[in-house]
Motif scaffolding. Structure first.
Motif, mmCIF file in Angstrom:
data_model
loop_
_atom_site.group_PDB
_atom_site.id
_atom_site.type_symbol
_atom_site.label_atom_id
_atom_site.label_comp_id
_atom_site.label_asym_id
_atom_site.label_seq_id
_atom_site.Cartn_x
_atom_site.Cartn_y
_atom_site.Cartn_z
ATOM 1 N N PHE A 20 0.849 -1.197 0.000
ATOM 2 C CA PHE A 20 0.000 0.000 0.000
ATOM 3 C C PHE A 20 0.882 1.242 0.000
ATOM 4 O O PHE A 20 1.927 1.271 0.654
ATOM 5 C CB PHE A 20 -0.905 0.015 1.232
ATOM 6 N N ILE A 21 0.473 2.266 -0.759
ATOM 7 C CA ILE A 21 1.203 3.529 -0.818
ATOM 8 C C ILE A 21 0.381 4.600 -0.118
ATOM 9 O O ILE A 21 -0.817 4.753 -0.393
ATOM 10 C CB ILE A 21 1.467 3.948 -2.275
ATOM 11 N N LEU A 22 1.024 5.339 0.779
ATOM 12 C CA LEU A 22 0.360 6.435 1.470
ATOM 13 C C LEU A 22 1.096 7.726 1.147
ATOM 14 O O LEU A 22 2.266 7.903 1.488
ATOM 15 C CB LEU A 22 0.357 6.194 2.989
ATOM 16 N N ALA A 23 0.421 8.628 0.465
ATOM 17 C CA ALA A 23 0.999 9.905 0.054
ATOM 18 C C ALA A 23 0.599 10.989 1.041
ATOM 19 O O ALA A 23 -0.590 11.180 1.308
ATOM 20 C CB ALA A 23 0.518 10.272 -1.351
ATOM 21 N N ILE A 24 1.587 11.707 1.559
ATOM 22 C CA ILE A 24 1.317 12.840 2.450
ATOM 23 C C ILE A 24 1.843 14.091 1.767
ATOM 24 O O ILE A 24 3.056 14.269 1.613
ATOM 25 C CB ILE A 24 2.013 12.689 3.817
ATOM 26 N N ILE A 29 -7.719 11.675 3.097
ATOM 27 C CA ILE A 29 -7.995 12.350 4.363
ATOM 28 C C ILE A 29 -7.702 13.834 4.187
ATOM 29 O O ILE A 29 -6.572 14.218 3.875
ATOM 30 C CB ILE A 29 -7.145 11.744 5.496
ATOM 31 N N LEU A 30 -8.719 14.646 4.383
ATOM 32 C CA LEU A 30 -8.594 16.096 4.198
ATOM 33 C C LEU A 30 -8.959 16.805 5.496
ATOM 34 O O LEU A 30 -10.142 16.995 5.805
ATOM 35 C CB LEU A 30 -9.504 16.583 3.070
ATOM 36 N N ASP A 31 -7.957 17.165 6.257
ATOM 37 C CA ASP A 31 -8.150 17.947 7.470
ATOM 38 C C ASP A 31 -7.618 19.351 7.195
ATOM 39 O O ASP A 31 -6.417 19.532 6.984
ATOM 40 C CB ASP A 31 -7.402 17.315 8.644
ATOM 41 N N PRO A 32 -8.487 20.366 7.169
ATOM 42 C CA PRO A 32 -8.025 21.724 6.864
ATOM 43 C C PRO A 32 -6.895 22.205 7.763
ATOM 44 O O PRO A 32 -6.083 23.036 7.345
ATOM 45 C CB PRO A 32 -9.292 22.561 7.047
ATOM 46 N N ILE A 90 -3.087 11.796 2.300
ATOM 47 C CA ILE A 90 -3.341 12.743 3.378
ATOM 48 C C ILE A 90 -2.950 14.099 2.813
ATOM 49 O O ILE A 90 -1.772 14.396 2.635
ATOM 50 C CB ILE A 90 -2.522 12.408 4.639
ATOM 51 N N LEU A 91 -3.936 14.911 2.492
ATOM 52 C CA LEU A 91 -3.697 16.151 1.768
ATOM 53 C C LEU A 91 -3.191 17.246 2.706
ATOM 54 O O LEU A 91 -3.757 17.466 3.780
ATOM 55 C CB LEU A 91 -4.990 16.612 1.092
ATOM 56 N N THR A 92 -2.139 17.940 2.279
ATOM 57 C CA THR A 92 -1.589 19.029 3.081
ATOM 58 C C THR A 92 -1.591 20.366 2.343
ATOM 59 O O THR A 92 -1.144 21.366 2.882
ATOM 60 C CB THR A 92 -0.143 18.718 3.520
ATOM 61 N N MET A 93 -2.097 20.385 1.108
ATOM 62 C CA MET A 93 -2.177 21.631 0.354
ATOM 63 C C MET A 93 -3.351 21.561 -0.609
ATOM 64 O O MET A 93 -3.480 20.600 -1.366
ATOM 65 C CB MET A 93 -0.889 21.894 -0.429
ATOM 66 N N ALA A 94 -4.220 22.562 -0.558
ATOM 67 C CA ALA A 94 -5.366 22.612 -1.456
ATOM 68 C C ALA A 94 -4.946 23.229 -2.776
ATOM 69 O O ALA A 94 -4.522 24.380 -2.812
ATOM 70 C CB ALA A 94 -6.488 23.433 -0.820
ATOM 71 N N ALA A 95 -5.050 22.465 -3.856
ATOM 72 C CA ALA A 95 -4.639 23.004 -5.156
ATOM 73 C C ALA A 95 -5.101 22.126 -6.309
ATOM 74 O O ALA A 95 -6.002 22.485 -7.059
ATOM 75 C CB ALA A 95 -3.121 23.194 -5.213
ATOM 76 N N THR A 96 -4.499 20.961 -6.461
ATOM 77 C CA THR A 96 -4.616 20.221 -7.720
ATOM 78 C C THR A 96 -5.839 19.321 -7.817
ATOM 79 O O THR A 96 -6.236 18.946 -8.920
ATOM 80 C CB THR A 96 -3.378 19.341 -7.948
ATOM 81 N N GLY A 97 -6.418 18.905 -6.695
ATOM 82 C CA GLY A 97 -7.528 17.978 -6.737
ATOM 83 C C GLY A 97 -7.118 16.547 -6.979
ATOM 84 O O GLY A 97 -7.965 15.663 -7.147
ATOM 85 N N SER A 98 -5.807 16.283 -6.995
ATOM 86 C CA SER A 98 -5.322 14.932 -7.283
ATOM 87 C C SER A 98 -5.785 13.914 -6.251
ATOM 88 O O SER A 98 -5.772 12.714 -6.499
ATOM 89 C CB SER A 98 -3.787 14.936 -7.370
ATOM 90 N N GLU A 99 -6.213 14.398 -5.103
ATOM 91 C CA GLU A 99 -6.689 13.518 -4.035
ATOM 92 C C GLU A 99 -7.992 12.808 -4.376
ATOM 93 O O GLU A 99 -8.383 11.853 -3.708
ATOM 94 C CB GLU A 99 -6.861 14.302 -2.738
ATOM 95 N N MET A 100 -8.689 13.287 -5.423
ATOM 96 C CA MET A 100 -9.971 12.672 -5.771
ATOM 97 C C MET A 100 -10.159 12.561 -7.276
ATOM 98 O O MET A 100 -11.252 12.715 -7.796
ATOM 99 C CB MET A 100 -11.127 13.458 -5.140
#
Length: 388
Positions: free
Chosen positions: A91-95, A174-177, A136-146
Motif C-alpha cells: 500500500f502507498i500512502l501519500a502525504i 484524508i482532508l483535514d483543513p 493525506i492532503l496538506t495543500m489545497a490546489a490540484t484535486g489529485s486527491e480525488m
C-alpha cells in the motif's frame, strides 16, 4: 449537454480529526507501506510524527520515499517503484499536495509492471495494474486527491506529461483543513490560482445546455475569489482553509465537467513552459491564462461575457459584449496580481529564446486537449509573446 458516465470511487474523509480514521482505512489494503512525501514541512508541523505513530501502533512496516519536488520527476517515481518491488510494498500512502500524490500514482502502476515507467506514462506500454494508494492532503490546489490524473516530468527529455487511469483513483483521501495551516503564503497563492484555473478549463467549452455545470463552476470561482484575501490574511482560520480545501477537490473530481468536453489547452502550454524552465506550475498558469483568454475571447464573446458578469459582476450598461468580456479578463488578472501571483514570464527570467521548443511541445499534446478553441503552433507562440 453530451451523454456521459460518471463514477468516482475515492472515499473522501473531510474535516477536523479525520486522521483518526487512518488505521481502519489502511487495514483494508495491507501492512507493508510506502510513505511518500515532499519537503520537511510535515516534519516541522507534526503531521509526519502523527502519521508514523498511528502506523507504528497498528504494526505496519513502513518504508519511506521523501523529497518529492514540484513538477515530480520520473527519476523519483523510479526510486519509489524500486522500493515497492524490493520491499514487497502492499500500500502507498501519500502525504502532501498534488506533486506527491501524482508521483505516488505513477509509482503505484510502475510497481505492478515490468515495463519502463516513462513508456507507461507516454502510452507506449500498457497498464498492468496498480498498488492501492491513499492520501493525506496538506495543500489545497490540484484535486489529485480525488481524481485519476497525474502529471510527471522527464527532465532528461524536457517533457511534462499528463496521464491517468481509473486504477489510480485513491482508495481514500484524508482532508483535514488544519493540515494546511502551515502552507507558506506563496504556495497558498499558487493553490488558489490552480483551483480557479481548473474550474475555468472546464467552464470554457462548446457544449450547449449546461446551466447546472455552469452554475457550479461560477459558484466555485466566486467562493475562491471571496475567500482568497481572507485566507491569506488569516492563514490559520479553520473556516477559510476548509472552504478552499473543498473547492480544490470539487474543482478536479470530474463533477463539474459531466456532460461537457473540457479544453485544457492552456494547461498543456504551461506544462511545456515548466518542462523547459522548471517554474512552479501555478505560477505559469497565472501568467499565461489571462493572455490565452485575451487571445481567444472573440471566438466566443457570449461565453466570456457570461464569465465576466456571473463571476466578476462586470457592469453591462452602455458597453458592448466584447468590452464586458474583456473587463472580466482584466478583473481576473488584477485579482491574481493583487494576491501575489506573477503576471509575466520575465519575472522568472524567461525570454523568447526557447519559445519555438515550447510551442512544439505544447501542440504535440493538442489533438485531444484543445477543444474550446483550436490552437496551432503560431497561436501558442503568440500567447507566449503576449505573456513576456
Amino acid at each position: 449537454m453530451n451523454s456521459f458516465k460518471f463514477q468516482n470511487p475515492t472515499k473522501l474523509l473531510f474535516g477536523k480529526g479525520q486522521l483518526n480514521t487512518l488505521p481502519k482505512e489502511v487495514a483494508r489494503y495491507g501492512n507493508r507501506i510506502l510513505l511518500v512525501y515532499g519537503s520537511e514541512s510535515i516534519l516541522r508541523n507534526g503531521i509526519y510524527d502523527n502519521v508514523t505513530s498511528i502506523l507504528n501502533k497498528i504494526g505496519a512496516e513502513v518504508h519511506e520515499l521523501p523529497g518529492v519536488k514540484g513538477n515530480p520527476r520520473v527519476t523519483t517515481v523510479q526510486e519509489g517503484i524500486d522500493i515497492c518491488k524490493e520491499e514487497n510494498i502492499e500500500f502507498i500512502l501519500a502525504i502532501g499536495g498534488g506533486s506527491v500524490i501524482d508521483c505516488s500514482k505513477a509509482i503505484a502502476v510502475g510497481a505492478k509492471s515490468d515495463s519502463n515507467i516513462w513508456d507507461i506514462i507516454t502510452k507506449k506500454a500498457k497498464l498492468e495494474g496498480a498498488l492501492p494508494l491513499g492520501t493525506i492532503l496538506t495543500m489545497a490546489a490540484t484535486g489529485s486527491e480525488m481524481n485519476k490524473a497525474s502529471v510527471i516530468t522527464n527532465w532528461d527529455l524536457n517533457e511534462k506529461i499528463t496521464w491517468g487511469s481509473s486504477i489510480v483513483y485513491p482508495k481514500f483521501s484524508i482532508l483535514d483543513p488544519e493540515h494546511t495551516y502551515s502552507v507558506p503564503q506563496k504556495q497558498t497563492v499558487y493553490g488558489l490560482v490552480d483551483i480557479m484555473a481548473h474550474v475555468m478549463e472546464q467552464y470554457f467549452h462548446n457544449t450547449t445546455n449546461t446551466p447546472v455545470q455552469d452554475s457550479i463552476c461560477e459558484s466555485l470561482l466566486k467562493i475562491v475569489i471571496e475567500t482568497a484575501p481572507k485566507v491569506l490574511e488569516d492563514p490559520e482560520n479553520y473556516e477559510f482553509r476548509e472552504t478552499i480545501m473543498l473547492c480544490g477537490t470539487m474543482a478536479m473530481n470530474d463533477m463539474i465537467s459531466m456532460g461537457t468536453r473540457s479544453d485544457w489547452a492552456l494547461h498543456h502550454i504551461e506544462h511545456a513552459v515548466s518542462a523547459v524552465h522548471d517554474i512552479p506550475h501555478a505560477a505559469g498558469i497565472a501568467i499565461l491564462f489571462p493572455h490565452w483568454m485575451q487571445y481567444v475571447v472573440e471566438k466566443d464573446i457570449p461565453r466570456f461575457r457570461q464569465f465576466a458578469v456571473n463571476v466578476f459582476n462586470a457592469e453591462g450598461s452602455g458597453k458592448s459584449d466584447l468590452l464586458i468580456a474583456l473587463e472580466g479578463i482584466e478583473r481576473l488578472q488584477y485579482l491574481w496580481k493583487s494576491i501575489g501571483a506573477p503576471s509575466t514570464l520575465k519575472e522568472f527570467n524567461i525570454n523568447e529564446d526557447k519559445f519555438d521548443i515550447i510551442a512544439d511541445k505544447a501542440v504535440s499534446m493538442f489533438p485531444v486537449n484543445s477543444n474550446f478553441v483550436k490552437l496551432d503552433k503560431e497561436d501558442v507562440l503568440n500567447i507566449l509573446h503576449m505573456s513576456l
